[in-house]
Each structure stands twice: as C-alpha cells, then as structure tokens.
Write a protein that holds these residues in place. Structure first.
Motif, PDB file in Angstrom:
ATOM      1  N   THR A  70      -2.314  -2.491  -6.885  1.00 15.06           N
ATOM      2  CA  THR A  70      -2.627  -1.464  -6.174  1.00 15.06           C
ATOM      3  C   THR A  70      -1.893  -0.901  -7.407  1.00 15.06           C
ATOM      4  OG1 THR A  70      -1.188  -2.300  -4.243  1.00 15.06           O
ATOM      5  CG2 THR A  70      -1.220  -0.034  -4.984  1.00 15.06           C
ATOM      6  N   ASP A 115       0.327   2.894  -7.267  1.00 12.73           N
ATOM      7  CA  ASP A 115       0.416   3.562  -6.948  1.00 12.73           C
ATOM      8  C   ASP A 115       0.561   5.468  -7.462  1.00 12.73           C
ATOM      9  OD1 ASP A 115       1.515   1.780  -4.349  1.00 12.73           O
ATOM     10  OD2 ASP A 115       2.137   0.909  -6.136  1.00 12.73           O
ATOM     11  N   GLU A 150      -2.505   5.918  -3.069  1.00 10.38           N
ATOM     12  CA  GLU A 150      -2.225   4.569  -3.688  1.00 10.38           C
ATOM     13  C   GLU A 150      -3.907   4.159  -3.628  1.00 10.38           C
ATOM     14  OE1 GLU A 150      -1.048   1.179  -0.945  1.00 10.38           O
ATOM     15  OE2 GLU A 150      -0.560   2.641   0.017  1.00 10.38           O
ATOM     16  N   THR A 168      -5.436   0.231  -3.449  1.00 14.15           N
ATOM     17  CA  THR A 168      -5.632  -0.895  -3.237  1.00 14.15           C
ATOM     18  C   THR A 168      -6.505  -2.066  -3.025  1.00 14.15           C
ATOM     19  OG1 THR A 168      -3.681  -2.553  -2.305  1.00 14.15           O
ATOM     20  CG2 THR A 168      -5.065  -0.761  -0.685  1.00 14.15           C
ATOM     21  N   GLY A 187      -6.357   0.759   3.531  1.00 10.92           N
ATOM     22  CA  GLY A 187      -5.039   1.220   3.355  1.00 10.92           C
ATOM     23  C   GLY A 187      -4.874   2.450   2.742  1.00 10.92           C
ATOM     24  N   SER A 188      -5.700   2.313   1.413  1.00  7.71           N
ATOM     25  CA  SER A 188      -5.800   3.216   0.177  1.00  7.71           C
ATOM     26  C   SER A 188      -5.552   5.113   0.342  1.00  7.71           C
ATOM     27  CB  SER A 188      -7.248   3.126  -0.769  1.00  7.71           C
ATOM     28  OG  SER A 188      -7.096   2.046  -1.086  1.00  7.71           O
ATOM     29  N   TRP A 189      -4.597   5.684   0.233  1.00  5.42           N
ATOM     30  CA  TRP A 189      -4.638   6.927   0.675  1.00  5.42           C
ATOM     31  C   TRP A 189      -4.747   7.844  -0.318  1.00  5.42           C
ATOM     32  CZ3 TRP A 189      -0.663   9.763   0.654  1.00  5.42           C
ATOM     33  CH2 TRP A 189       1.129   8.967   0.599  1.00  5.42           C
ATOM     34  N   GLU A 210       3.990   7.992   3.726  1.00  2.00           N
ATOM     35  CA  GLU A 210       2.636   8.271   3.721  1.00  2.00           C
ATOM     36  C   GLU A 210       2.610   8.710   4.902  1.00  2.00           C
ATOM     37  OE1 GLU A 210       2.517   3.489   1.147  1.00  2.00           O
ATOM     38  OE2 GLU A 210       2.447   3.694   3.675  1.00  2.00           O
ATOM     39  N   ALA A 260      -1.971   4.946   6.432  1.00  2.00           N
ATOM     40  CA  ALA A 260      -1.170   4.412   6.000  1.00  2.00           C
ATOM     41  C   ALA A 260       0.589   5.708   6.705  1.00  2.00           C
ATOM     42  CB  ALA A 260      -0.805   5.049   5.205  1.00  2.00           C
ATOM     43  N   GLU A 261       1.123   5.364   6.766  1.00  2.00           N
ATOM     44  CA  GLU A 261       1.917   6.004   7.482  1.00  2.00           C
ATOM     45  C   GLU A 261       3.172   5.479   8.519  1.00  2.00           C
ATOM     46  OE1 GLU A 261       1.041   6.837  12.191  1.00  2.00           O
ATOM     47  OE2 GLU A 261      -1.328   6.516  11.316  1.00  2.00           O
ATOM     48  N   ASP A 262       3.874   5.011   6.984  1.00  2.00           N
ATOM     49  CA  ASP A 262       5.339   4.367   6.296  1.00  2.00           C
ATOM     50  C   ASP A 262       6.042   5.691   6.499  1.00  2.00           C
ATOM     51  OD1 ASP A 262       4.565   1.329   5.533  1.00  2.00           O
ATOM     52  OD2 ASP A 262       4.532   1.967   4.217  1.00  2.00           O
ATOM     53  N   ASN A 270       6.547   1.610  10.470  1.00  2.00           N
ATOM     54  CA  ASN A 270       5.135   1.418  10.727  1.00  2.00           C
ATOM     55  C   ASN A 270       4.393   2.157  12.479  1.00  2.00           C
ATOM     56  OD1 ASN A 270       2.225   2.392   9.964  1.00  2.00           O
ATOM     57  ND2 ASN A 270       2.242   0.937   9.157  1.00  2.00           N
TER      58      ASN A 270
END
Length: 278
Positions: A126, A128, A143, A145, A156-158, A184, A190-192, A220
């Motif tokens: 990844t 970042d 990121e 990934t 999961g990339s954004w 995120e 991605a919503e961490d 998440n």
C-alpha cells in the motif's frame, strides 16, 4: 459525583426558600449561587466535544513537514511491526516513510509505503498519503492498496477529491479525550473513524516502554462488528494495535531503522519475517 452534589445543592436551596420566604432578596442570591455552582460543576465533569475540523486547502504552507508529536513522519524512517493474524499466524508490517511525494487537491503529500506479510508471504502492498496543515493536524489524503492474494485487487483504495472522497484526520494537533474524527472519508470504500480514549497510558512493546501514550478506539461502519484499539507514543508514533472486539489480531513495534534516505537496509521480501523474529 456530579448528581449527588447537584441534589445537595438543590436541597439546600429549597430549605432556604422555605425558611426565608419573606426575604426575597436572600432567596434570589441563593438561587443565583446555586446556578453558578451548577455551571462550574458541569464544566468540570463534561467530556471533550467531538472534533470538528474543516479541510482548508490554503492552510498547507509546508505540508511535507510532518512533526506532530504523536505521528511524526521523517523521510527515510522505517518502522517494523510483528504480530499475529486472526488464525494465530505470524505477521509482519514494514512501514517506510519515503522521499516520494504526490500532489492531491493541490497539496504535496508524503508517500508512505507499507508492506504486509503473513507467514513470510508478501500479501499486501500500500501507498498511503499524508500531509500536515499549518496548525499541526495530520491529514490522511488517501491510499492505493494492492491485495496480492486476490489477483492484485485494489479494493479499498481511495483519494481525496476523487469520486466524492474527502481528506480525513489521522492525528490532531491538540488531541483531547472524547474527541471523535473521521480518518477515511470514502463512502462504501473506506470509512474508518477514531475516538480518543486516553492520553496517559503506559504501554510496553518489543521496541521499548512508553508513558503518556495516546489511545484511540477505531471503528469502521463497513465492518461494524470489529473494534480496534491503537496506541501512539510521543515522538515515535504508532506503536501498537489490537482488536478488542470481533477478532484477536495484534501488532507491536519491534524496530525502527535510521532516517535520512530511502535505503531501509531490509532483506528481500521472502526473508523479512524471519529476520524480524530473530
């Protein structure tokens, strides 16, 4: 402690009102004093409010100088973490602060290269992207990934500014217990989110023991059954992560390599886990 004190104050005021009803001025003073005491008590016992920060592109005059005490990123630094997977298998994560940059939303961001290994097998890589604003907040800009176990999937990339994604906060300049923030911001990708639980934890990892450690709770919404605690030491950064709900994965900092260049001195990928465990 707040509720009992509040009741005592109200009982005392009610007694004054009963015994001094003919002295209106005295009753007014008593009620006013009660109100002031109540306000003071409230200000002491209420937790910190949720952090609300607006992303401002004009507030990044030196974005590559990331010296936040809980999340410093100096080019050439390599941080190595060992841990165990959900299945109890040995894991290793190699986190390299490169000299590379990437422009996002007109801001130069620092590229961090992250390689993950399970049982010595390279499973994920990844990049970042981080930047620090003029106030000292470190922003997570996205990121890229690659899951090497799933036909090089980039799920999961954004990237902030693309497909509705926005920059998130990875570390505040002035963190307070009770603060909550989005790390995120990429809907359905991605919503961490994180909330600060403590600023004074004592934590020991293979790399060393630390005091006044910042502890977060990370969630998440896309994986609502999982909760993770993370720990950040001053002038070091991330030192430990552990699942406290929905799993048993854990990783801890075991090594930090020198700074100032991109030569991390690492062994080839298929030898890294063995070397770290020696």
């Amino acid at each position: 402690m707040f509720v009992p004190n509040f009741l005592l104050i109200m009982q005392f005021t009610f007694h004054l009102m009963q015994t001094r009803t003919k002295n209106k001025e005295f009753v007014f003073i008593a009620i006013s004093a009660t109100f002031v005491t109540l306000m003071i008590s409230s200000s002491i016992t209420l937790p910190a409010q949720s952090a609300t920060m607006e992303f401002n592109q004009t507030n990044f005059h030196n974005p590559l100088k990331i010296d936040n005490k809980y999340f410093p990123l100096e080019s050439g630094t390599t941080m190595i973490y060992n841990g165990t997977s959900e299945d109890g298998e040995p894991t290793r994560d190699v986190f390299v602060v490169t000299n590379d940059t990437k422009e996002i939303l007109g801001i130069s961001t620092r590229v961090i290269h992250d390689d993950a290994y399970v049982k010595g097998e390279h499973e994920e890589t990844t990049d970042d992207w981080f930047a620090q604003d003029d106030n000292g907040n470190v922003w997570y800009m996205g990121e890229y990934t690659t899951d090497l176990t799933k036909d090089d999937s980039h799920e999961g990339s954004w990237e902030a500014g693309k497909k509705g994604a926005k920059a998130g906060i990875i570390m505040e300049a002035q963190p307070k217990v009770g603060d909550k923030y989005d790390q995120e911001v990429a809907k359905d990708v991605a919503e961490d989110k994180a909330s600060i639980l403590s600023l004074n934890e004592e934590v020991c990892v293979p790399y060393g023991c630390f005091s006044n450690v910042l502890q977060t709770e990370d969630i998440n919404p896309l994986e609502p059954d999982i909760v993770e605690n993370k720990y950040y030491a001053q002038d070091i950064g991330y030192i430990k992560g552990e699942m406290v709900k929905g799993g048993s994965e854990v990783e801890t900092l075991v090594q930090i390599n020198g700074t100032g260049n991109n030569d991390t001195g690492l062994l080839p990928a298929n030898e890294t886990t063995t070397a770290a465990q020696e």
